[in-house]
Design a protein around this motif. Structure first.
Motif, PDB file in Angstrom:
ATOM      1  N   ASN A 129      53.499  35.415  55.974  1.00 41.47           N
ATOM      2  CA  ASN A 129      52.704  36.397  55.995  1.00 41.47           C
ATOM      3  C   ASN A 129      53.668  37.460  55.364  1.00 41.47           C
ATOM      4  OD1 ASN A 129      52.308  39.319  57.129  1.00 41.47           O
ATOM      5  ND2 ASN A 129      50.458  38.117  57.711  1.00 41.47           N
ATOM      6  N   THR A 130      52.943  38.047  53.894  1.00 41.51           N
ATOM      7  CA  THR A 130      53.765  39.015  53.068  1.00 41.51           C
ATOM      8  C   THR A 130      54.159  40.217  53.921  1.00 41.51           C
ATOM      9  OG1 THR A 130      52.561  38.092  51.262  1.00 41.51           O
ATOM     10  CG2 THR A 130      53.497  40.122  51.092  1.00 41.51           C
ATOM     11  N   ILE A 131      53.279  40.695  54.976  1.00 44.20           N
ATOM     12  CA  ILE A 131      53.492  41.883  55.550  1.00 44.20           C
ATOM     13  C   ILE A 131      54.826  41.771  56.235  1.00 44.20           C
ATOM     14  CG2 ILE A 131      52.585  43.610  57.283  1.00 44.20           C
ATOM     15  CD1 ILE A 131      49.988  43.354  55.955  1.00 44.20           C
ATOM     16  N   SER A 132      54.769  40.596  57.006  1.00 38.74           N
ATOM     17  CA  SER A 132      56.097  40.390  58.064  1.00 38.74           C
ATOM     18  C   SER A 132      57.268  40.128  57.167  1.00 38.74           C
ATOM     19  CB  SER A 132      55.374  39.096  58.876  1.00 38.74           C
ATOM     20  OG  SER A 132      54.459  39.463  59.827  1.00 38.74           O
ATOM     21  N   PHE A 133      57.000  39.444  55.923  1.00 39.73           N
ATOM     22  CA  PHE A 133      58.151  39.251  55.155  1.00 39.73           C
ATOM     23  C   PHE A 133      58.794  40.565  54.841  1.00 39.73           C
ATOM     24  CE2 PHE A 133      59.756  39.201  50.918  1.00 39.73           C
ATOM     25  CZ  PHE A 133      60.942  38.596  51.041  1.00 39.73           C
ATOM     26  N   TRP A 134      58.065  41.761  54.377  1.00 43.09           N
ATOM     27  CA  TRP A 134      58.629  42.800  53.974  1.00 43.09           C
ATOM     28  C   TRP A 134      59.187  43.703  55.071  1.00 43.09           C
ATOM     29  CZ3 TRP A 134      60.573  43.571  49.366  1.00 43.09           C
ATOM     30  CH2 TRP A 134      60.297  42.765  48.272  1.00 43.09           C
ATOM     31  N   ALA A 135      58.485  43.435  56.224  1.00 40.75           N
ATOM     32  CA  ALA A 135      59.233  44.063  57.434  1.00 40.75           C
ATOM     33  C   ALA A 135      60.420  43.514  57.969  1.00 40.75           C
ATOM     34  CB  ALA A 135      58.043  43.963  58.572  1.00 40.75           C
ATOM     35  N   GLU A 136      60.569  42.378  57.614  1.00 42.63           N
ATOM     36  CA  GLU A 136      61.907  41.551  57.782  1.00 42.63           C
ATOM     37  C   GLU A 136      62.898  42.001  56.758  1.00 42.63           C
ATOM     38  OE1 GLU A 136      63.024  39.017  60.151  1.00 42.63           O
ATOM     39  OE2 GLU A 136      61.074  39.228  61.206  1.00 42.63           O
TER      40      GLU A 136
ATOM     41  N   LEU B 133      66.959  41.940  57.822  1.00 40.48           N
ATOM     42  CA  LEU B 133      67.272  40.400  58.401  1.00 40.48           C
ATOM     43  C   LEU B 133      67.575  39.337  57.466  1.00 40.48           C
ATOM     44  CD1 LEU B 133      64.971  40.859  61.410  1.00 40.48           C
ATOM     45  CD2 LEU B 133      67.471  41.295  61.559  1.00 40.48           C
ATOM     46  N   ALA B 134      67.885  39.841  56.414  1.00 39.95           N
ATOM     47  CA  ALA B 134      68.181  38.833  55.376  1.00 39.95           C
ATOM     48  C   ALA B 134      69.176  37.774  55.662  1.00 39.95           C
ATOM     49  CB  ALA B 134      68.699  39.431  53.958  1.00 39.95           C
ATOM     50  N   GLY B 135      68.882  36.533  55.632  1.00 45.22           N
ATOM     51  CA  GLY B 135      69.876  35.417  55.846  1.00 45.22           C
ATOM     52  C   GLY B 135      70.280  35.346  57.243  1.00 45.22           C
TER      53      GLY B 135
ATOM     54  N   CYS C  13      58.492  34.359  58.892  1.00 41.87           N
ATOM     55  CA  CYS C  13      58.027  35.656  58.026  1.00 41.87           C
ATOM     56  C   CYS C  13      57.505  35.290  56.704  1.00 41.87           C
ATOM     57  CB  CYS C  13      59.234  36.665  58.006  1.00 41.87           C
ATOM     58  SG  CYS C  13      60.462  36.417  56.930  1.00 41.87           S
ATOM     59  N   LEU C  14      57.716  34.138  56.226  1.00 39.05           N
ATOM     60  CA  LEU C  14      57.317  33.720  54.795  1.00 39.05           C
ATOM     61  C   LEU C  14      55.909  33.591  54.612  1.00 39.05           C
ATOM     62  CD1 LEU C  14      60.397  31.578  53.638  1.00 39.05           C
ATOM     63  CD2 LEU C  14      60.027  33.820  53.140  1.00 39.05           C
TER      64      LEU C  14
ATOM     65  N   MET D 275      48.944  43.404  40.211  1.00 41.75           N
ATOM     66  CA  MET D 275      50.230  43.390  40.109  1.00 41.75           C
ATOM     67  C   MET D 275      50.888  42.945  41.507  1.00 41.75           C
ATOM     68  SD  MET D 275      51.450  46.536  37.619  1.00 41.75           S
ATOM     69  CE  MET D 275      50.543  46.865  36.099  1.00 41.75           C
ATOM     70  N   MET D 276      50.332  43.413  42.459  1.00 45.90           N
ATOM     71  CA  MET D 276      50.692  43.240  43.939  1.00 45.90           C
ATOM     72  C   MET D 276      50.959  41.688  44.310  1.00 45.90           C
ATOM     73  SD  MET D 276      51.054  46.249  45.076  1.00 45.90           S
ATOM     74  CE  MET D 276      51.556  46.834  43.355  1.00 45.90           C
ATOM     75  N   LYS D 277      50.302  40.859  43.592  1.00 48.88           N
ATOM     76  CA  LYS D 277      50.385  39.401  43.809  1.00 48.88           C
ATOM     77  C   LYS D 277      51.868  39.142  43.381  1.00 48.88           C
ATOM     78  CE  LYS D 277      49.137  37.726  39.278  1.00 48.88           C
ATOM     79  NZ  LYS D 277      48.093  36.862  38.456  1.00 48.88           N
ATOM     80  N   GLN D 278      52.847  39.950  42.720  1.00 50.04           N
ATOM     81  CA  GLN D 278      54.134  39.671  42.500  1.00 50.04           C
ATOM     82  C   GLN D 278      54.844  39.686  43.899  1.00 50.04           C
ATOM     83  OE1 GLN D 278      55.887  41.091  38.749  1.00 50.04           O
ATOM     84  NE2 GLN D 278      53.758  41.740  38.225  1.00 50.04           N
ATOM     85  N   LEU D 279      54.407  40.538  44.756  1.00 52.30           N
ATOM     86  CA  LEU D 279      55.145  40.876  46.088  1.00 52.30           C
ATOM     87  C   LEU D 279      54.832  39.942  46.991  1.00 52.30           C
ATOM     88  CD1 LEU D 279      54.447  44.736  45.939  1.00 52.30           C
ATOM     89  CD2 LEU D 279      56.475  43.787  44.811  1.00 52.30           C
ATOM     90  N   HIS D 280      53.949  38.894  46.944  1.00 51.66           N
ATOM     91  CA  HIS D 280      53.860  37.855  47.589  1.00 51.66           C
ATOM     92  C   HIS D 280      55.156  37.364  48.362  1.00 51.66           C
ATOM     93  CE1 HIS D 280      52.683  34.022  49.558  1.00 51.66           C
ATOM     94  NE2 HIS D 280      51.493  34.714  50.004  1.00 51.66           N
ATOM     95  N   SER D 281      55.174  37.014  49.567  1.00 49.77           N
ATOM     96  CA  SER D 281      56.727  36.674  49.957  1.00 49.77           C
ATOM     97  C   SER D 281      57.097  35.224  49.272  1.00 49.77           C
ATOM     98  CB  SER D 281      56.402  35.999  51.513  1.00 49.77           C
ATOM     99  OG  SER D 281      55.250  35.086  51.615  1.00 49.77           O
TER     100      SER D 281
END
Length: 261
Positions: free
Chosen positions: A230-237, A242-244, A227-228, A177-183
């Protein structure tokens, strides 16, 4: 699965096969000139073309194992893809020895309990690859000897499948299921709902409605391209707010939920 061990084996096998004739001559001379039991054993091993055939096939199989192991060893490994890659490798190995009509009915999720030993391809129908076929045609071996090597090759794959299966985690469906969390998935405007993961952890998410609202809104923000990838970097953002370009929307609920689970 120990990545270093498999990588070392593949590198050693490449070195041996690339220098087979030279090594064969070396140990033939050593066996003649030295009183060494090891030299005689190695001389016999290199003189037997069955061993070279076997190693050619094993090398072909190990390339796939090492490829996936390198992904797990990488410093910036994408944790949302690793489980799917591991299962894909497992299925690729099965394709070498399992009848397609049975394997084709299996999803990645069902591979954990698939009894592959009940559906093995007859030896005469197994594809052993180009290098093996060319070497077998040139080798001074009869059909009985070649069949014996093929049986050893299939046994190697079956044993390897058993080792991989023993190491597959019990919570494989949850990890998939974690693949749904990919950036790229999370920021898509056309994506699956997060209901599977949300329901799995419904008792620990602070606000399910808020989580789902933020999840759906992720695809309508302009995220930094840096950040897109790398998934970890994305969720850190996301967690940093830092959205938008203006940081107009807060995604703390979604980011905290993902970070915790």
């Amino acid at each position: 699965m120990a990545g270093t061990r498999w990588l070392a084996r593949l590198e050693a096998m490449n070195a041996i096969l690339d220098q087979w004739e030279a090594l064969q001559l070396h140990f033939e001379m050593a066996a003649s000139n030295e009183r060494s039991h090891t030299a005689r054993v190695l001389n016999d091993a290199y003189k037997d073309p069955q061993n070279k055939l076997y190693m050619l096939y094993v090398r072909k199989v190990l390339k796939e194992v090492v490829r996936v192991n390198k992904m797990f060893q990488a410093e910036n490994a994408d944790i949302t893809k690793l489980t799917e890659e591991l299962l894909s490798m497992y299925r690729n190995l099965m394709q070498l020895v399992v009848e397609p009509r049975y394997l084709s009915k299996c999803t990645l999720e069902s591979l954990l309990n698939f009894k592959y030993v009940d559906y093995l391809i007859p030896i005469c129908a197994v594809q052993f690859g180009y290098d093996f076929s060319v070497a077998a045609a040139k080798a001074p071996l009869n059909n009985v000897q070649i069949t014996y090597v093929k049986e050893r090759c299939v046994k190697f794959v079956v044993d390897l499948l058993r080792e991989v299966q023993l190491r597959l985690p019990d919570n494989i469906n949850t990890l998939l299921m974690m693949k749904q969390l990919h950036s790229f998935t999370a920021t898509s405007q056309c994506k699956e709902q997060i209901e599977d993961i949300a329901s799995k952890y419904q008792f620990t998410f602070a606000d399910m409605d808020q989580f789902e609202s933020e999840w759906n809104a992720l695809g309508f923000e302009q995220w930094p391209k840096s950040c897109l990838s790398n998934t970890i970097s994305f969720w850190a953002e996301v967690k940093a707010g830092l959205a938008g370009s203006t940081g107009s929307r807060n995604f703390q609920c979604a980011a905290t939920s993902v970070a915790d689970h």
